[in-house]
Structures are given as C-alpha cells and as structure tokens.
Design a protein around this motif. Structure first.
Motif, short mmCIF file in Angstrom:
data_model
loop_
_atom_site.label_atom_id
_atom_site.label_comp_id
_atom_site.label_asym_id
_atom_site.label_seq_id
_atom_site.Cartn_x
_atom_site.Cartn_y
_atom_site.Cartn_z
N ALA A 54 61.81 7.48 -33.60
CA ALA A 54 60.41 7.36 -33.17
C ALA A 54 59.62 8.59 -33.61
O ALA A 54 59.53 9.56 -32.87
N PRO A 55 59.05 8.54 -34.79
CA PRO A 55 58.09 9.58 -35.15
C PRO A 55 56.89 9.47 -34.20
O PRO A 55 56.40 8.36 -33.95
N LEU A 56 56.46 10.56 -33.67
CA LEU A 56 55.40 10.47 -32.68
C LEU A 56 54.39 11.60 -32.84
O LEU A 56 54.70 12.69 -33.31
N THR A 57 53.20 11.27 -32.45
CA THR A 57 52.12 12.25 -32.41
C THR A 57 51.54 12.19 -31.01
O THR A 57 51.24 11.10 -30.51
N LEU A 58 51.43 13.35 -30.42
CA LEU A 58 51.00 13.38 -29.03
C LEU A 58 49.99 14.51 -28.82
O LEU A 58 50.21 15.64 -29.25
N ASN A 59 48.90 14.16 -28.20
CA ASN A 59 47.92 15.16 -27.77
C ASN A 59 47.76 15.03 -26.27
O ASN A 59 47.49 13.93 -25.77
N TYR A 60 47.93 16.14 -25.63
CA TYR A 60 47.86 16.11 -24.16
C TYR A 60 47.08 17.30 -23.67
O TYR A 60 47.27 18.43 -24.15
N PHE A 61 46.20 17.04 -22.76
CA PHE A 61 45.50 18.12 -22.08
C PHE A 61 45.60 17.85 -20.59
O PHE A 61 45.21 16.79 -20.11
N GLY A 62 46.14 18.81 -19.89
CA GLY A 62 46.28 18.60 -18.46
C GLY A 62 47.29 19.58 -17.89
O GLY A 62 47.72 20.52 -18.57
N PRO A 63 47.65 19.35 -16.65
CA PRO A 63 48.63 20.24 -16.03
C PRO A 63 50.01 20.10 -16.67
O PRO A 63 50.31 19.06 -17.26
N ASP A 106 40.39 20.08 -27.84
CA ASP A 106 39.95 20.31 -29.21
C ASP A 106 39.80 21.80 -29.52
O ASP A 106 39.72 22.17 -30.69
N ALA A 107 39.70 22.59 -28.51
CA ALA A 107 39.51 24.04 -28.73
C ALA A 107 40.41 24.81 -27.78
O ALA A 107 39.96 25.33 -26.76
N PRO A 108 41.68 24.89 -28.14
CA PRO A 108 42.62 25.56 -27.23
C PRO A 108 42.29 27.04 -27.00
O PRO A 108 42.59 27.59 -25.95
N GLU A 109 41.65 27.65 -27.99
CA GLU A 109 41.30 29.06 -27.83
C GLU A 109 40.01 29.23 -27.04
O GLU A 109 39.63 30.35 -26.70
N GLY A 110 39.34 28.14 -26.82
CA GLY A 110 38.11 28.21 -26.05
C GLY A 110 36.89 28.04 -26.93
O GLY A 110 36.87 28.45 -28.09
N GLU A 111 35.90 27.41 -26.36
CA GLU A 111 34.63 27.24 -27.07
C GLU A 111 33.50 27.55 -26.09
O GLU A 111 33.66 27.39 -24.87
N PRO A 112 32.37 27.96 -26.63
CA PRO A 112 31.28 28.35 -25.72
C PRO A 112 30.84 27.16 -24.87
O PRO A 112 30.71 26.05 -25.37
N ALA A 113 30.67 27.44 -23.61
CA ALA A 113 30.22 26.39 -22.69
C ALA A 113 29.47 27.05 -21.55
O ALA A 113 29.55 28.29 -21.37
N ASN A 114 28.75 26.26 -20.83
CA ASN A 114 28.10 26.76 -19.63
C ASN A 114 28.83 26.25 -18.41
O ASN A 114 29.36 25.14 -18.40
N GLU A 115 28.82 27.06 -17.39
CA GLU A 115 29.50 26.69 -16.15
C GLU A 115 28.96 25.38 -15.58
O GLU A 115 27.77 25.10 -15.72
N ALA A 158 27.21 31.29 -19.44
CA ALA A 158 28.01 30.92 -20.61
C ALA A 158 29.39 31.57 -20.53
O ALA A 158 29.55 32.69 -20.05
N TYR A 159 30.39 30.86 -21.00
CA TYR A 159 31.75 31.40 -21.05
C TYR A 159 32.55 30.61 -22.08
O TYR A 159 32.05 29.62 -22.64
N LEU A 160 33.78 31.03 -22.34
CA LEU A 160 34.63 30.31 -23.28
C LEU A 160 35.50 29.32 -22.50
O LEU A 160 36.30 29.71 -21.66
N GLN A 161 35.34 28.06 -22.83
CA GLN A 161 36.07 27.01 -22.11
C GLN A 161 37.16 26.43 -23.03
O GLN A 161 36.89 26.08 -24.17
N ARG A 162 38.36 26.33 -22.49
CA ARG A 162 39.46 25.75 -23.28
C ARG A 162 39.46 24.23 -23.13
O ARG A 162 39.37 23.71 -22.01
N THR A 163 39.57 23.55 -24.22
CA THR A 163 39.60 22.08 -24.22
C THR A 163 40.71 21.63 -25.17
O THR A 163 41.25 22.45 -25.94
#
Lengths: 924, 323
Positions: A588-597, B240-249, B233-238
């Motif tokens: 199973a080649p897989l690609t996963l994106n996860y954001f969360g705890p 798409d932007a694990p290092e953080g991107e500018p955002a407002n509280e 303004a602060y750097l928010q991690r998302t």
C-alpha cells in the motif's frame, strides 16, 4: 449361502441430487416434459450399465431405472437438464468383511463421494458408518468407481454426491416354487396426486416424484405434468415413501399407504425457496472444488436465511451480529468486535481480499449487495494460515457467480426501495460460457436528514450519503478454468457546517467533513490443474481514500493504493492428505497529510480532553507498506474419524522490518454420528496500525502484536436440521501496542498484554423438510482484560460484554407472509467514571478526571427487532413488501453519559431508538 | 468502519437522540465558578502578558455567582510543565517556580505571582492548583492526584474546583503578546455600562439603575466591541505552513449569564466576524428554576475574552428582569 454386495442406488436419490446441485439443479421449466425413458437415461444412476456382482441387476431397482418402465405419467420430450448428476459407469464390488460374513451381519454404509470432471472419485468419506469393517471395505471399493461426470449445460463439472453401499448376504437361491394352492397376491392399488405451490396453489410442473417401498424392492419415478399431476399404478398394498423434487421448491418426503383396489389421492404443497438452503448447496456450481473446512470454528448461516433476520433490513452481512462471539458495538457503529478483540484486530475479506470496512456510516447497511453473496464464513478464532496479519477474528465473504442461483439462464434482476436506501441488481449471460452481474445502491438518508437535524444548530452541506457498487463477470474458457473480474467500491460522505462552536468546546467549529471511499478491481483465476491439484490466483488493485476535517482543529487526508495478491496451490495426493501452499502480498503506497493532535492509544483510553487543550502539529507521510507472506497447510486424515490441520505462516512487515512466524494446528474428531469434537491452538501475529509506526507519528521500532488462540468445542446434530455447538476459548495477547505514559515520544510501545476467555453456545434450527420455522440461539459468556504496562492492574477491555444472548426466530405463514423477531440481551459496555474535573483557564473548558479505567458498566442492553414480509409470486417475477423495525418497544438503552461543562452533572445517552424501515422489492 | 466513521456515527446519534437538555447549559451560572482570569507582567504598563526571563507574572482569578457572592481561598503552584500530549497538564521534575496559598476567606481575590528565572528552560509556565469558593481550601492537597480533587475544601464547606493554566512566555518584546480588552457593550442597541452600586449578594433590582427587560420578552441583542488592533499578528502553524505563516489572533469571547438563555456560549472575533453580537432571552414566566420577585431580578453577565496567547479580559454587566 451366496453373498451379494449391492450398491443401494441413491435410494435417497433426492438427497444425493440436492447435495449435488441444490434445488435448482433440474430446473428446465421451459423445456417440454420428458418421456420416462429419456429422463431415466439422461440422469443415469449408480450401477446402471455396470456388471452387477452376483448376477443381479441393481440398476433395475433404481428409481431412475424404473422410469423407463413407468406408467407414462411423464409427458413429452425434454432437453438435457441444466445440471446433470454423475452416472456410475464402473461399479466395483467390495470385499465382504470376513468376520461380518461369518456372523451373518449385513450393513449399509453411507458415503459422500467427490467426483472430478473426468469421472474419477477424488475423495470419499463415510458419513454414515456401519463399523465391523464395512466402512473400510466400502471406501476401498468406491474409490475405484468410475462415473460419467456431472454436467452443467452439457459441460462436465466436479460434483459431490451421497452414496449408499449396501452389504447383503444373499439367501441361497431357493428351488423354483411349486404350484401350490396358496391364495393369489392381493390386488394392487394406485397413488394419484398433484404437486402445488404453497404460496399460490399453482401446479408445479415437471416435479420429479420418486416412490420406493420399505425394502427398496420397488422403486419408481414419475414426472408431474403441466397440471402438476402424477400417478403410480399397479402398486402392491403397503407403505411407500415418496420424494418430490421440484427445482426451486426444493424437496419434500412423505409416507403414503396403498390399499388394494383403491386409489390413494394425495396433494403436496411445496414452498418456494428463495435460494439454497445449506452450505452443501454451494457446492458443485462452479469449476472450483470447495476446500474443506480449515478452521476449528467456522460458523455459516445459509444464504437463504441471511436476508430474513429481523433487525438487519435484509442485509446479509449484518447477520454476523447474531453469531456467538460477536459483541455489540455501541450506537450500532458497525464495528466488528470478535471474541473480545479490538475492531482493528479483526478483518473482513471479500473473496480473500481485505476490505477497509464492512458497513456504511452508522452500521445500518453493509457495503456489498447481499444478493450477490454466496456465503459468509465467520471465524471467531483459530483461523487458517490463509488469513494473517490479524489477531482477532475473520469474516470471509464469498461472492457467487452471476446467475449461479437461477435455474434459467436469462436476465434476472432485483430492485429494492426502502427509506434507508435503494438498490438495483441485474444478472445476465454473456455468451455461452460467461455471465455478468451488477449491483448498485444509494442511501436515502440525506433526503430525510434535514428534517432531523436542528436547523438552528447545523447547516448541512453534505448529509450522510453513501453508495456502493459491484460488478462481476465470470468466464469459463474451459472445463478446468474460471476467470472472474470483480469491480466494486463504496463511498460515504458526511459533512456539516457549524457557524459557531459546537457544544462547550470552542475549538470545534467550522466544517465537519468525513469522506471514506474505496474502489477495488479484483481479478481471480482458478484452474483445476488435474484431478488432484488446483490453482487459485488473485490480484487486486484499488484505492482507499479517507478524508476527515474538523474545522481548523484537525484534518486528515490519506490515500492508499492498495495492491493485494494471492497465489494458492492445493494438491491432494490421496484421499487422506491435502496440501496447500500459498503466498500473499499486501502493498500500500500511501500519502498522508494530517494536522491535529498526536495520535494516542485508542483502546483503554477514555480520552475526553477538550479539543482546545490539545497541541496540534502538521504531519506529512509518504511511505509504502509492504507485507509479503507465505503459508503452508496440510489437511490430514490419519484415521477415519480424525482430521488434523497443520499450518504455518511467515509474515514480513517492511515498515517495521520485522518477521513473524505463526504455527497453527487444529483437529476434528468425529466421536459418533453427528457429534464432533474440535480443538485448535495457534499463534497469530499482526503488524501495528499504520499511525503507530509512521515516521513522525509513531514508533518505527515496534514489533508485531502476537496472540495465541486455543479453542475446544463440539458440534452436535441433535436431529435433522437441529444443531448445537459449544466452544470454549482462551486467548493470550502480548506485544500489544500501547501508548507511552502521557503520550510522550516515541508515543507507542509493545508493552501491553491481554487475556480473553469464555464460552460460546450456538443453536440452530433450519427450515428443512417443510419446516416453516428457522431460528438461532447464541450465547456468549466471556471476559476480556488488558494490562497496559507492567505493574498496572488488569482492566476490562473497552467492549467487554460478559453476557451476549441473541435469539432469532422467523416463521413462514400461509399466503406469502413471514414474520420474525430478534431479541438481544447484552451486558452493557464498561465505562470509566469521572471523579472530578480541572478547569483549563486557557480556553475556559474543563478536563475530565477519570477514575479507574472501565471500572463501571452500562446497564443491560435489550432490544427486540421485528420483521414482517409479504411476498407475491407472479408468473415471471416476485414482489415483496417488508417492514423491518429495530427496537420495537423503543427501549432506552444506555450507551454512556453526557456530562455538563464541569462534569458535576450527567445524564444517560441512549442508543438507537425505534427505527422502522419500510421497503419494497421486485425480483425478476 | 474507521474511527472517523465511528465518530460521525456517534455525532449522528447525538444529533438524533441527544438528551443534554436535562443538564444546565454551560453559559448559565447557577453556582459559584471561576469565569476567567487576568494576567499581566508586573510593571508593564502596556498590557503585555508575555513575561520575559526575570520578570514577574501576576494572575488574578475572576469569579462568578448567581448572587455575585464568592469568597475564595486557593492554593496554586507554578512550574515548568512536564512533557505530555494529553490529559491534565502536570509539573515536570524540577522545583516549582512558585507555591502560594490564600486560606483567608476575605483575602482570596489577591493575585498570584510567579517570577520567571533567567535560566528558565521552557516557553510556557504551568500553573495548577485548586480554589475553594466560600470555603477553605485544603492546602495540603496534591492537585495532580485525582483522588484529592474530591476534597478540595476542608470540612466539606464551599465549592472546590481544580484549575490549570499554561501561560506562554515571551521571547522578545517585539513579538510580545498584549491582552485584549472590551471597549464597550450594547444591549438592544443601547449603550450598556457597568452596574453602579451593584454589590455582591444583591439579587433584587430595588434601588438599582439597570437596563430592564420583562419575563417572556423576546430575545435582545447584546453587542461587544473590542479595541482595534487587539487581533495581533503572529506566526500561525498550519498543515500548509508547518513553520508558521502570518496571521491575526482569533479572539474567543465566552458569554455567561445568571438567568435566562444565551444564544451561544462562544463567539470568535476573526476575519469573518469582526464584532460579537449575541442574543439573550430573559427567563420565561413559567421557568421553575428562576424566581423573579416583584421588584425585579438582577441578572448578571460575564463576558470573557481570550486571545489564546495569554491575553485575557473579563467584564461583568447586569440588567433587571421584571415580572
């Protein structure tokens, strides 16, 4: 004294034929009626054409043989039947056991013969032993029999039949009788009768009627005419047995009395069968010889009953819930909890291919159309080495061939409309040797969902919507080959938009969305290499897509490109040994994106932390799960009543770079007729869940999870169609994956252990011999415990249910009505008490503070489901209207508690309420 | 079925068969409770909440009660948090930064202070403890012990509550966080000021100049305004932007009330909602849980704003509901 050895032709010809091909075997309703002679020749009979020992002509006693001298009740000519039984060409006389001969003992041995496409007997076993050396002598003889093979539309196919071998000591030939003054024999009588349908009273045309007397000296056959009538003339007075065989109406056996110079007028009413009535009937319909049971405990519900279980809405796969060893998931979530194992420790296979889910959201409906199923085998433990990578239980779903259950080779279809979903199924031939089927289903829930969800709370963008589809093409290019292409898939989507935070947690706001779908293509090739060897190749490719979004709190997007291959070779060097070698590969080649705890241990962790308090991180994984395996198995029969199954399996999991070696064994001992003792022991290994080992998410140094299964039980056929099974089991788990204390890296270890033990009782009454009732009783007494870390106290498993009692009953009423009920009494699931709370001033939410994990339990669950169905049978189609009600008396079954914001108040949260589901089904 | 499916099945079950109506809504203050806190750096006059090493943080708990009467005592510990990804936070192995307790019923509203050491090794400081409202806290309790949480107050007098709070520290002054603040309130479109003369324990409107509503009145709108620029303004991690991107509280506002119904518990001031307007419905005449005297019932409101980066503001308002 002369001796003679006579093969008793399938006196129980009906039984033999049913075992061969099922009730549909001789259906040719559109063909002209056969003449007696032609019918007799076409069906053949053991002994016919063979030289009979002792100069007798056993064929003359055959019902089939009698047909040629019949009374002419059969009318007209007939085309060759759809399915033809095997015909004995070469009879072999058995050696009469010397001791028995000297003592003047006679006997009858009942056997089950497997006949290959070349007419050779590839397997023979005694099903009705006689002892005194008769069994061995009969086996030795029948293995040398030669048959004309069974045929399907004229093409040879393998088959299995019942055969009675009769050992008789012939009397010395008496001198010719002298003319005496003895009175003449009494005048003969006659039997006249009709065969009618139970539901509509219409004549059943071309029903086959076989008549025999007590000592088998008279055996005749007749075929009912277009008005359903039949007749037997010139019968000596006495009692006779009549066996009526009527394709989709099945079989009926009756005793009748014939009186001198009188006509015995009888009317037989037969009920239409929906499908096959037993697992034997699945045999012989394809080019594949059904492998023998390789499990200690295999529970199979006949297909015909699967769709009639109340509370399932006719969904065969939901019938698994009534089997012993299956716990009840909370809220009907559809999780499979087998013998105290976590849902992820069990696996569902469709034709040997693992599928990611069995049910759509909510567990109301399965992902595969029930009417395309051939069988559902449920292995709660001690399963074959063919199945690996799981430590719990296995559900194997068999898919039937298109048109496989229909006597006529034409277009067939089923349409079903219900409040939950609608479905369509079609089957049709593709030329001479190929057939196709398709099915599609879509939910209707989204249409009613808007009416149920508070408008001021949620804005629904994608109400629960599911669909599934199946497409099957079967092609038999030769008698020995079968190719099947299965394309199937499933999709579930549920989404809501919440303008504001939901509930008391400010983190849960925005869109909630869940999408789960898979699409599989499965290529299956089976070849009968020779009479002793079979090859089975499977290749499946497909995609699994899971998406989950909870506003800006968490998101999950995973795509697995699942590839599964299996090659299995089965070889039977002799009738007592069967060898199996196989390999399977899961990739199973897989690609996963996860954001969360960060992921946590799920089982044994009450969780409940406010989402606002959980630190969230983004994770991206690109990886390939690669898990090859090899297995070997042997089925041995060192002694007639004993079967031994020895197997071993070797697995590798690349993601953890670990091997596992699983030896397993099982034994079945037939103590006496209809009573078997079963036992087994084996090791089962399972790779950790993906998130537990993925780089960045889990611990790549984890090992396989292991368990040992031990089981001992018995099967007892109390009476015809009445069975009782009792099983005891003990399972030990080690190397369980558990979370680290406080969830700190590496987050998971193999530090957990577990123990599960219990007893299962299963009773079953089948609707055979005209019985209108079928029923199941299952009861499980068990305890499932876990220890997460060394030194911790043992705790209950999350879904430990001490008592699971299920009673199912269904009764067919006249005029096409059927009513059934399912009663479930189940211990409540364990719960973890909340002893306090801590306010999180960062977010304004509260942490629950738990007491001992799973130290409390919900109250007893009880529910009664009801199903009522009315069926109308028309000339070329059927119509059914059904009402399936879950929780008839709207029992408020507690599944847990809802707490107030600071956990100082609580109120029960209840399971599914009264749910009526009305549906209509048309069947062509 | 996957976990997601299970989750949504549960959600559906709750939506179809939820029975939470029997529980007090979270926004309804029917007993004493900590409604929020205010945090500041001692000596910083710009509302800065991000303490630097060597600076002292001051934390003051804010309380709410139906009649406004809360006499708290408390015990609090400040420490470096232990590594943990779930559950109630707890202290690491090092020595606590501060331990303090106030056992005098009359002095409980004083602040708790903690000085951040110069060599402090974490970017947050954890405060855990317990408060006993209208009773004396057991100063010997270990807040990390679940068993202890059932006996926060000595002699069973008062209402105990365990607390936890993790406060982010500053790295440099330029990136420091400052506390947001409410700038004004409106009730049914009219300016809504502080309740002058309203003392704890007063529940009757007699002698008070408060905005008035009547039982069974339709809902009214409450408006809240915040300072321009409070959405820092602060750097928010998302994802798409694990290092953080500018955002407002995003500013989280919690609405609590002592009687009647709030439209919702939370509102977020974010890019899509630049002001908070929430509807309030006075208690019904037949509400058995609310006794509205002839002279009118004082209804207290608490509005708590959090910027989720250490900035807090708590404001109380009141109105009178007449029969």
């Amino acid at each position: 004294m002369l001796r003679s050895v006579r093969p008793l032709r399938p006196l129980l010809l009906g039984l033999a034929l049913a075992a061969f091909s099922g009730p549909a075997a001789f259906a040719q309703p559109e063909a002209p009626a056969p003449s007696e002679g032609e019918a007799g020749e076409g069906e053949g009979a053991p002994g016919e054409g063979g030289e009979e020992p002792g100069g007798e002509e056993p064929g003359g006693e055959e019902p089939d043989g009698q047909a040629g001298e019949g009374e002419g009740e059969g009318q007209g000519a007939v085309e060759p039947p759809e399915l033809e039984p095997p015909r004995l060409l070469e009879f072999v006389e058995a050696d009469y056991p010397s001791g028995a001969e000297e003592e003047g003992i006679e006997a009858t041995v009942e056997l089950e013969l497997t006949i290959a496409v070349d007419g050779a007997v590839t397997d023979a076993r005694v099903v009705g032993p006689a002892g005194n050396g008769f069994d061995e002598a009969a086996l030795d003889a029948v293995r040398r029999f030669r048959f004309e093979p069974a045929k399907r539309r004229g093409e040879p196919i393998p088959a299995r039949i019942r055969y009675r071998y009769v050992f008789e000591l012939a009397e010395e030939v008496p001198p010719p009788p002298q003319e005496t003054d003895e009175p003449e024999a009494p005048a003969p009588g006659r039997i006249e009768g009709r065969v009618l349908g139970m539901e509509d009273g219409q004549p059943i045309q071309r029903a086959e009627v076989v008549l025999t007397n007590a000592d088998q000296s008279i055996a005749r056959r007749s075929v009912a005419g277009e008005d359903g009538t039949f007749r037997f003339d010139e019968l000596p007075p006495g009692r006779y047995t009549l066996v009526i065989l009527a394709d989709e109406f099945g079989e009926l056996t009756q005793e009748e009395e014939v009186v001198s110079n009188e006509i015995t007028d009888v009317t037989y009413r037969m009920r239409l069968l929906e499908a096959d009535e037993g697992e034997e009937n699945f045999f012989g319909a394809t080019a594949v010889i059904d492998p023998p049971p390789r499990e200690v405990t295999r529970r199979t519900i006949p297909r015909e009953q699967l769709t009639r279980i109340p509370g399932t809405r006719g969904d065969a796969l939901r019938a698994i819930e009534v089997l012993p060893g299956v716990a009840r998931p909370p809220f009907g979530t559809g999780q499979l909890i087998i013998r105290g194992s976590s849902p992820q420790d069990s696996q569902v296979f469709i034709e040997g291919i693992p599928v990611p889910q069995l049910y759509h959201f909510g567990g109301l409906t399965s992902i595969f159309n029930s009417r395309l199923l051939d069988r559902i085998d449920f292995f709660p433990g001690n399963f074959s080495v063919r199945y690996g990578r799981k430590t719990g239980g296995v559900v194997e779903v068999g898919v039937r061939d298109p048109l496989g259950i229909h006597p006529q080779r034409g277009i067939h279809g089923v349409a079903e409309f219900g409040v939950i979903d609608v479905s369509l199924l079609g089957e049709f031939p593709l030329g001479e040797n190929a057939e196709a089927a398709f099915g599609i289903r879509r939910s209707m829930i989204d249409i009613v969902f808007d009416q149920l969800v508070p408008e001021d709370l949620l804005s629904v963008t994608a109400a629960p919507v599911y669909y599934d589809y199946q497409s099957i093409i079967t092609w038999r290019p030769t008698d020995r080959d079968r190719l099947r292409l299965l394309v199937y898939g499933s999709s579930d989507r549920f989404g809501i938009v919440a303008d504001e935070a939901l509930g008391d947690d400010p983190a849960i706001r925005g869109n909630l969305d869940l999408t789960s779908r898979f699409h599989f293509v499965h290529f299956d090739y089976d070849r009968q290499v020779d009479d002793q060897t079979e090859l089975d190749l499977d290749l499946q490719v497909g995609t699994i897509n899971l998406e989950f979004g909870a506003g800006d709190f968490a998101s999950f997007d995973a795509r697995f490109n699942q590839i599964f291959g299996r090659a299995e070779l089965r070889h039977r060097p002799n009738s007592r040994v069967r060898l199996i070698a196989g390999m399977d590969i899961f990739s199973a080649p897989l690609t996963l994106n996860y954001f969360g705890p960060a992921p946590q241990q799920s089982e044994g962790n009450p969780g409940g932390d406010p989402a606002s308090t959980l630190e969230r991180e983004p994770y991206t994984v690109d990886a390939v799960a690669y898990r090859p395996a090899m297995y070997f198995e042997s089925d041995l029969q060192p002694w007639e009543p004993l079967k031994l199954i020895l197997g071993m399996r070797v697995d590798y999991a690349r993601e953890i770079d670990r091997w596992s070696f699983d030896p397993r064994m099982a034994a079945v001992l037939e103590v006496v007729d209809d009573f078997k003792i079963r036992g087994g022991v084996g090791i089962f290994s399972q790779p950790p869940e993906f998130q537990e080992t993925a780089e960045g998410l889990g611990n790549q140094d984890l090992d396989f999870i292991h368990s040992v299964h031990t089981g001992l039980g018995f099967d007892w056929v109390i009476d015809q169609g009445i069975r009782l099974s009792v099983d005891g089991f003990y399972k030990r788990l080690w190397d369980r994956v558990v979370g680290t204390e406080n969830g700190v890296p590496p987050r998971f270890t193999n530090g957990g252990i577990g123990r599960i033990y219990g007893m299962e009782v299963s009773g079953r009454i089948d609707p055979i011999d005209g019985r209108r009732f079928f029923g199941y009783l299952s009861y499980t007494l068990s305890r499932s415990e876990r220890q997460d870390r060394e030194g911790d106290d043992w705790r209950l498993f999350d879904f430990d249910q001490t008592h699971i009692f299920t009673l199912v009953g269904a009764y067919k009423l006249p005029r096409g009505w059927e009513v059934g009920v399912t009663l479930r009494l189940v211990s409540g699931n364990p719960t973890t008490p909340i002893v306090g709370s801590a306010q999180d001033l960062t977010s304004g939410t509260y942490f629950p503070i738990y007491g001992r994990v799973n130290s409390e339990r919900n109250p007893l669950f009880n529910r009664l489901d009801l199903r009522i169905e009315k069926q109308w049978i028309f000339e070329s189609w059927k119509l059914a209207l059904f009402l399936d009600i879950q929780n008839v008396y709207n029992q408020q079954n507690q599944e847990g508690y809802i707490y107030n914001y600071d956990y100082t108040q609580r109120t029960p949260i209840n399971g599914l309420p009264f749910i009526p589901a009305l549906g209509i089904r048309g069947e062509l | 079925m996957g976990r997601g499916g299970v989750l949504l099945s549960l959600l559906a079950a709750l939506a179809l068969g939820g029975c939470a109506d029997e529980l007090d809504p979270t926004y309804l203050v029917v007993k004493e409770r900590v409604v929020g806190l205010e945090v500041g750096v001692v000596g910083a006059d710009d509302g800065r909440t991000s303490a630097m090493p060597g600076e002292t943080l001051s934390l003051e708990l804010r309380y709410g009660a139906p009649d406004g009467v809360v006499e708290p005592t408390w015990v609090l510990i400040a420490c470096e948090p232990a590594p943990s990804s779930f559950g109630v936070p707890f202290c690491g192995e090092g020595e606590p930064l501060a331990i303090d307790a106030e056992l005098d019923l009359g002095e409980g509203k004083r602040p708790f202070e903690v000085t951040i050491p110069e060599d402090y090794g974490s970017d947050t400081v954890l405060m855990i403890g317990a408060v006993c409202m209208n009773g004396v806290v057991d100063a010997s309790l270990n807040p990390s012990d679940p068993e202890a949480l059932s006996r926060i107050c000595t002699d069973g007098e008062g209402l105990g509550q365990a607390l936890t709070y993790e406060h982010p520290l500053g790295v440099d002054e330029d990136a420091a966080n400052r506390a947001p603040a409410f700038t004004g309130f409106t009730l049914a479109g009219e300016s809504w000021g502080e309740a002058e003369g309203l003392m704890p324990g007063v529940t009757s409107c007699e002698g008070l100049d408060l905005p008035e509503l009547r039982v069974d009145d339709d809902e009214v709108e409450i408006g809240m305004a915040v300072r321009e620029g409070d959405r820092e303004a602060y750097l928010q991690r998302t994802p798409d932007a694990p290092e953080g991107e500018p955002a407002n509280e995003d500013l989280q506002i919690t609405h609590l009330v002592s009687a009647g119904d709030m439209e919702r518990l939370f509102t977020f001031i974010d890019d899509e909602a630049l002001e908070d307007i929430v509807e309030y419905t006075p208690p019904a005449a037949d509400d058995e849980d609310v006794d509205v005297p002839a002279e009118g019932l004082v209804v207290r409101f608490w509005f708590v704003m959090r910027d989720l980066r250490g900035g807090h503001d708590v404001v109380m308002r009141a109105l009178c509901v007449r029969p």
